[in-house]
Scaffold this active site. Sequence first.
Site, PDB file in Angstrom:
ATOM      1  N   CYS A 168      31.327  21.115  25.273  1.00 17.13           N
ATOM      2  CA  CYS A 168      32.786  21.028  25.368  1.00 17.13           C
ATOM      3  C   CYS A 168      33.290  21.246  26.800  1.00 17.13           C
ATOM      4  CB  CYS A 168      33.395  21.988  24.365  1.00 17.13           C
ATOM      5  SG  CYS A 168      34.993  21.443  23.793  1.00 17.13           S
ATOM      6  N   HIS A 187      30.436  21.766  19.220  1.00 14.61           N
ATOM      7  CA  HIS A 187      29.929  23.143  19.351  1.00 14.61           C
ATOM      8  C   HIS A 187      28.791  23.431  18.375  1.00 14.61           C
ATOM      9  CE1 HIS A 187      33.105  24.828  21.966  1.00 14.61           C
ATOM     10  NE2 HIS A 187      33.839  23.863  21.453  1.00 14.61           N
ATOM     11  N   GLU A 222      26.716  25.686  18.476  1.00 14.79           N
ATOM     12  CA  GLU A 222      26.519  27.140  18.347  1.00 14.79           C
ATOM     13  C   GLU A 222      27.367  27.746  17.228  1.00 14.79           C
ATOM     14  OE1 GLU A 222      28.246  25.617  20.585  1.00 14.79           O
ATOM     15  OE2 GLU A 222      30.046  26.761  21.119  1.00 14.79           O
TER      16      GLU A 222
HETATM   17  N1  GLN Z   1      40.103  21.710  25.998  1.00 16.20           N
HETATM   18  C1  GLN Z   1      39.158  22.438  26.783  1.00 16.20           C
HETATM   19  C2  GLN Z   1      39.141  21.944  28.230  1.00 16.20           C
HETATM   20  O1  GLN Z   1      39.749  20.967  28.525  1.00 16.20           O
HETATM   21  C3  GLN Z   1      37.770  22.349  26.176  1.00 16.20           C
HETATM   22  C4  GLN Z   1      37.785  22.944  24.785  1.00 16.20           C
HETATM   23  C5  GLN Z   1      36.527  23.649  24.390  1.00 16.20           C
HETATM   24  O2  GLN Z   1      35.660  23.942  25.201  1.00 16.20           O
HETATM   25  N2  GLN Z   1      36.440  23.987  23.118  1.00 16.20           N
HETATM   26  O3  GLN Z   1      38.532  22.532  29.061  1.00 16.20           O
END
Ligand code: GLN
Length: 199
Positions: free
Chosen positions: A79, A169, A171
């Site tokens: 992410c 994710h 995890e």
């Molecule tokens: N929206 C976050 C970003 O732009 C990422 C979201 C996440 O890591 N769950 O950094």
Amino acid sequence: MKIGILAVQGAFAEHAAVLERLDVPCKEIRQRGDLEEPLDGLILPGGESTVQGKLLRALGLFEPMREMIQSGLPVLATCAGMILLAGEIDGQGTRYFATMPMTVRRNAYGRQLGSFHVEAEFADAGKIPMTFIRAPYVTRVGEGALTLAKVDGHVVAVRFKNQVALSFHPELDGDLRLHRRFVSMCRERTAQAERQAVR
Ligand code: GLN
């Protein structure tokens, strides 16, 4: 065997818990000194990429970490971590490590309703549960980078050399397969580096 987890912000504790279940020692990376002992891999967790980017620089972690990644240290990025690795970020002039040839779009599913769960095919692993939280997706997969998974036509997992970036994710889902694969990748790379050192 030791895997570093960037632990300045975001969901690092969840990755540490998965590694513990796999019986793999990890080291939470919070300051420059934490990078002194040799690491076999690095996890960049989810969170807020803008905050992580600022903290990386403020704590003096940015340059040494970028060099480690560039020289082939295996990385698993989820992410916000995917955003840190992206060579380009849609609609944004800033970039961070920029070690992967790909373009990502932040909050690509919208900010408020952007969280959802699916099961989808992942390269050589079958169906994997995937939880997305205000996630990015990949809008361009550059040369040498490999698409590992797509959801609704959007690329959500990419590999480039020893770097694996995921929009979702793993995890959080109690499915250990992707972490297990990452740990094998780290073992292989360390073994290879040791063979080269002997020669
Ligand atoms: N929206 C976050 C970003 O732009 C990422 C979201 C996440 O890591 N769950 O950094």
